[in-house]
Enzyme design. Structure first.
Site, PDB file in Angstrom:
ATOM      1  N   CYS A   1       0.853  -1.176   0.000  1.00 15.65           N
ATOM      2  CA  CYS A   1       0.000   0.000   0.000  1.00 15.65           C
ATOM      3  C   CYS A   1       0.894   1.234   0.000  1.00 15.65           C
ATOM      4  O   CYS A   1       1.980   1.229   0.577  1.00 15.65           O
ATOM      5  CB  CYS A   1      -0.927   0.103   1.201  1.00 15.65           C
TER       6      CYS A   1
ATOM      7  N   ARG B   1       3.552  -0.022  -5.098  1.00 19.93           N
ATOM      8  CA  ARG B   1       3.367  -0.580  -3.758  1.00 19.93           C
ATOM      9  C   ARG B   1       2.029  -1.306  -3.610  1.00 19.93           C
ATOM     10  O   ARG B   1       1.769  -1.949  -2.594  1.00 19.93           O
ATOM     11  CB  ARG B   1       3.441   0.544  -2.715  1.00 19.93           C
TER      12      ARG B   1
ATOM     13  N   TRP C   1      -2.902  -2.603  -1.623  1.00 23.16           N
ATOM     14  CA  TRP C   1      -2.560  -4.001  -1.881  1.00 23.16           C
ATOM     15  C   TRP C   1      -3.296  -4.766  -0.792  1.00 23.16           C
ATOM     16  O   TRP C   1      -2.939  -4.692   0.384  1.00 23.16           O
ATOM     17  CB  TRP C   1      -1.047  -4.199  -1.761  1.00 23.16           C
TER      18      TRP C   1
ATOM     19  N   ASN D   1      -1.242   2.025   5.908  1.00 25.30           N
ATOM     20  CA  ASN D   1      -0.417   0.979   5.296  1.00 25.30           C
ATOM     21  C   ASN D   1       0.084   0.117   6.437  1.00 25.30           C
ATOM     22  O   ASN D   1       0.691   0.628   7.377  1.00 25.30           O
ATOM     23  CB  ASN D   1       0.751   1.636   4.546  1.00 25.30           C
ATOM     24  N   GLY D   2      -0.171  -1.184   6.357  1.00 31.96           N
ATOM     25  CA  GLY D   2       0.287  -2.082   7.426  1.00 31.96           C
ATOM     26  C   GLY D   2      -0.795  -3.070   7.782  1.00 31.96           C
ATOM     27  O   GLY D   2      -1.768  -3.239   7.033  1.00 31.96           O
TER      28      GLY D   2
ATOM     29  N   GLU E   1      17.791 -16.239  -9.589  1.00 34.14           N
ATOM     30  CA  GLU E   1      17.325 -14.898  -9.930  1.00 34.14           C
ATOM     31  C   GLU E   1      16.676 -14.880 -11.316  1.00 34.14           C
ATOM     32  O   GLU E   1      15.644 -14.239 -11.520  1.00 34.14           O
ATOM     33  CB  GLU E   1      18.500 -13.902  -9.845  1.00 34.14           C
TER      34      GLU E   1
ATOM     35  N   LYS F   1      12.866 -13.675 -12.029  1.00 36.11           N
ATOM     36  CA  LYS F   1      12.556 -12.587 -12.969  1.00 36.11           C
ATOM     37  C   LYS F   1      11.523 -13.072 -13.975  1.00 36.11           C
ATOM     38  O   LYS F   1      10.600 -12.359 -14.328  1.00 36.11           O
ATOM     39  CB  LYS F   1      13.815 -12.132 -13.732  1.00 36.11           C
TER      40      LYS F   1
ATOM     41  N   GLU G   1       7.878 -13.850 -12.078  1.00 38.71           N
ATOM     42  CA  GLU G   1       7.126 -12.766 -11.440  1.00 38.71           C
ATOM     43  C   GLU G   1       6.512 -11.787 -12.431  1.00 38.71           C
ATOM     44  O   GLU G   1       5.492 -11.179 -12.139  1.00 38.71           O
ATOM     45  CB  GLU G   1       7.947 -12.050 -10.363  1.00 38.71           C
TER      46      GLU G   1
ATOM     47  N   HIS H   1      17.220 -35.988  -9.538  1.00 40.19           N
ATOM     48  CA  HIS H   1      16.665 -36.571  -8.314  1.00 40.19           C
ATOM     49  C   HIS H   1      15.157 -36.354  -8.225  1.00 40.19           C
ATOM     50  O   HIS H   1      14.592 -36.415  -7.136  1.00 40.19           O
ATOM     51  CB  HIS H   1      17.380 -35.997  -7.083  1.00 40.19           C
TER      52      HIS H   1
ATOM     53  N   LYS I   1       6.042  -3.749  -4.467  1.00 41.26           N
ATOM     54  CA  LYS I   1       7.488  -3.541  -4.428  1.00 41.26           C
ATOM     55  C   LYS I   1       8.065  -3.782  -3.046  1.00 41.26           C
ATOM     56  O   LYS I   1       9.089  -4.411  -2.880  1.00 41.26           O
ATOM     57  CB  LYS I   1       7.770  -2.110  -4.878  1.00 41.26           C
TER      58      LYS I   1
END
Ligand code: M6R
Length: 622
Positions: free
Chosen positions: A2, A27, A76, A112-113, A495, A499, A502, A518, A617
């Site tokens: 948020c 955000r 969010w 936010n939280g 990484e 990338k 996402e 395996h 983010k």
């Protein structure tokens, strides 16, 4: 998650708030809202679901909302799904079904939280006659502030501090009170919030880019503090309601850095900013051919005394830790453990005396990383934060900080901050190797020289991006992609895979190449793309063999290797070469084609590259 913004001054608030929200949209972007006051008792609240543009359209780019004091929010979802009624702002009084419209509420707020004990507080407020319209924890806080404000007939600051004592969880709150038409009251605990001032105007935001265009003078409000924000001035209070003084910080980030500057997406721009991000970060550590860590508190004496390093981080920052582990262990011969921050606190792994805990974080606000830092400090470890955002909570709470100089990173998928972190950790490893007597002065000088070549080598890789663009369009319909490598190449595969998934929503996994057989190899079928990272000469043949095992089961192969390894083309369908460099640092180069692969695949699929679904983010919830 948020984003919150606030403005009070002598200009129309709504366009400024929308502009700030635009820069915070990374955000959260499932809904957004504004509340603006025009000097009187009434506040006009407008909300919209979906992208911020819907809110901008609904308010005629803010022009339909007159008033010079207001707050805004981009959401969010945590408590309550994405909907009009759950979108912020929330009000203390009664409102229409959707929560939009002209309201005469005593308190209007954005948050936010996460408020952990919101159900218990809601019960209490229901007993006192409050009516709830949304499923959010935010509405509970706003109403609790209102409850104390009225019950004790105290001013906003005291009503807020009473609320802060009562709630558990994290919050950055911005509240407007009917009786204080030109002021915004803010409070914070474990969620980011900054307050900027200019002549006759003040700003409030979750992050610097939202206000950079208007001011560079900011206050970092501390945990459990309250701010009373008026046009051009701000006062701070502690939990007792006593006034406290905070230092004013000048932001040095360039405002243009928070713009797209002609690139189609922030991610592409940030990929191109990597040479500068790495160069600036290295230049801040390497002075006159020497790696100087004095400011981080890591003197050679401290380094020699270390018995172990624990690197703790999330997501891509954790991948940096995975890469750094190989480099530090190989160069400095110091044991390194790499932990996911979200797991670190739940283990009681013994932490030997003289353990250094390094927390890596772009935002410096990631809730899991912050919690891990606090656990490490409680256990008596020395802590170092490798952080990009100046003044962020992790930077402030760690014993020492090493700042990466990547500048503001807006795209949700990190690129330049990742590369800057990698460079910083590599430099750290080299200094540690020297301090611990594991390399000679000559080798030290050579490694520093090699580090210095990385920015230009990244630039050269970027010059050849069209091949990756073409290849990405070919694989854009893939269902599954596997990234494999050994050693450092495994760390880079992690990484590359993140990338890809996402931003393209294609399922992808990274595996240590030797692990495939395996179990995972059973997933390989005709046409499955397997991307092999092949930069470590000692491991090259082994990984190629693993790729061939996949090919014989129908896989389509892409290889990323160093210049000169042209024989790779005998095995793979598509090869990408990166310049040669010391193998400890080649990960900084190999990651770039993988970033471009993810980026162009997402573009080919027509997706929102900078704001992928369900993500934000800065993950300030656990
Ligand atoms: O701000 P931080 O570096 O602490 O963030 C950690 C992760 O949330 C972040 O790296 C995330 O994995 C990115 N979306 C990856 O691109």
């Amino acid at each position: 998650m948020c984003g919150i913004v606030g403005y009070t001054g002598n200009e129309q608030a709504a366009p400024i708030l929308l502009d700030g929200l635009k820069r915070l949209e990374y955000r959260g972007y499932d809904s957004a809202g504004l509340a603006v006051r025009d000097g009187g008792a009434l506040a006009e609240v407008v909300k919209a679901t979906g992208k911020l543009q819907h809110l901008a359209d609904k308010t005629d780019q803010g022009r339909a909302l007159p008033g010079m004091c207001g707050i805004g929010h981009t959401r969010w979802a945590t408590h309550g799904g994405p909907s009009m009624v759950n979108a912020h702002p929330h009000v203390s009084g009664n409102c229409s079904g959707s929560g939009s419209g002209t309201v005469e509420s005593d308190v209007v707020g954005v948050h936010n939280g996460i408020i952990e004990n919101f159900s218990e507080l809601k019960e209490k407020l229901l007993r006192h006659g409050y009516v709830f319209y949304s499923d959010t924890d935010t509405e509970v806080v706003v109403k609790l502030v209102d409850y104390y404000y009225k019950k004790y007939k105290i001013g906003p600051v005291d009503a807020i501090t009473r609320t802060m004592v009562r709630v558990r969880g994290s919050y950055a709150l911005a509240l407007m009170f009917k009786d204080y038409p030109n002021e915004i009251f803010a409070a914070r605990k474990d969620s980011p919030l900054i307050i900027g001032t200019a002549e006759n105007a003040s700003f409030l935001a979750s992050d610097v880019p939202a206000i950079l265009k208007y001011t560079r003078s900011v206050y970092y409000i501390d945990n459990l503090q309250v701010a009373r924000v008026s046009p051009g001035s701000v006062k701070f209070y502690d939990l007792n309601g006593d006034e406290v003084t905070l230092p004013l910080t000048e932001i040095t980030w360039d405002a243009a850095a928070a713009e797209k500057s002609g690139y189609e997406h922030f991610m592409l721009k940030e990929i191109h900013e990597q040479p500068a991000a790495v160069r600036d970060t290295l230049n801040s550590i390497i002075k006159d051919g020497d790696i100087v860590l004095t400011e981080t508190g890591l003197t050679d004496e401290v380094i020699r005394s270390l018995s172990q390093i624990d690197i703790v981080a999330c997501g891509s920052a954790w991948h940096v830790g995975m890469a750094a582990q190989y480099v530090i262990e190989d160069l400095a011969k110091l044991p390194v453990r790499v932990e996911l921050a979200s797991e670190f606190r739940y283990r009681s792994a013994p932490m030997p005396e003289n353990t250094l805990v390094i927390v890596i974080s772009q935002s410096g606000e990631t809730a899991d990383s912050l919690a891990a830092l606090r656990v490490a400090k409680e256990r008596g470890a020395l802590t170092l934060a490798v952080v990009n955002v100046i003044g962020s909570t992790i930077a402030r709470e760690a014993d020492h900080v090493l700042y990466t100089l990547a500048g503001p990173e807006i795209a949700v998928a990190t690129t330049k901050a990742y590369s800057a972190q990698l460079a910083a950790m590599d430099a750290l490893a080299v200094r540690m190797a020297l301090a611990r007597g594991q390399i000679s002065r000559e080798e030290y000088g050579h490694l520093i020289e090699e580090l210095g070549t990385i920015p230009d080598k990244i630039r050269r890789i970027l010059e050849d991006k069209e091949r990756l663009q073409w290849f990405s369009s070919k694989i854009a319909n893939a269902h599954d992609i596997f990234f494999i490598g050994r050693g450092l190449d495994y760390a880079i595969s992690l990484e590359g895979s993140l990338k890809m998934k996402e931003i393209s929503y294609i399922h992808s996994e990274a595996y240590a190449a030797g692990e495939l057989k395996h179990g995972t190899i059973s997933l390989i079928e005709r046409g499955t793309l397997v991307v092999g990272v092949l930069t470590q000469s000692g491991l090259y043949e082994k990984t190629v063999s693993n790729m061939m095992e996949c090919k014989s089961r129908g896989a389509y192969l892409m290889g990323v290797t160093t210049n000169g390894n042209f024989d790779v083309e005998d095995s793979v369908n598509f090869a990408v070469y990166v310049p040669r460099t010391d193998e400890h640092f080649v990960s900084s180069l190999a990651v770039v084609p993988l970033q471009l692969l993810g980026y162009y695949t997402s573009v080919s699929r027509g997706l929102d590259v900078d704001k992928p679904r369900n993500l934000a983010k800065s993950v300030t919830v656990e």
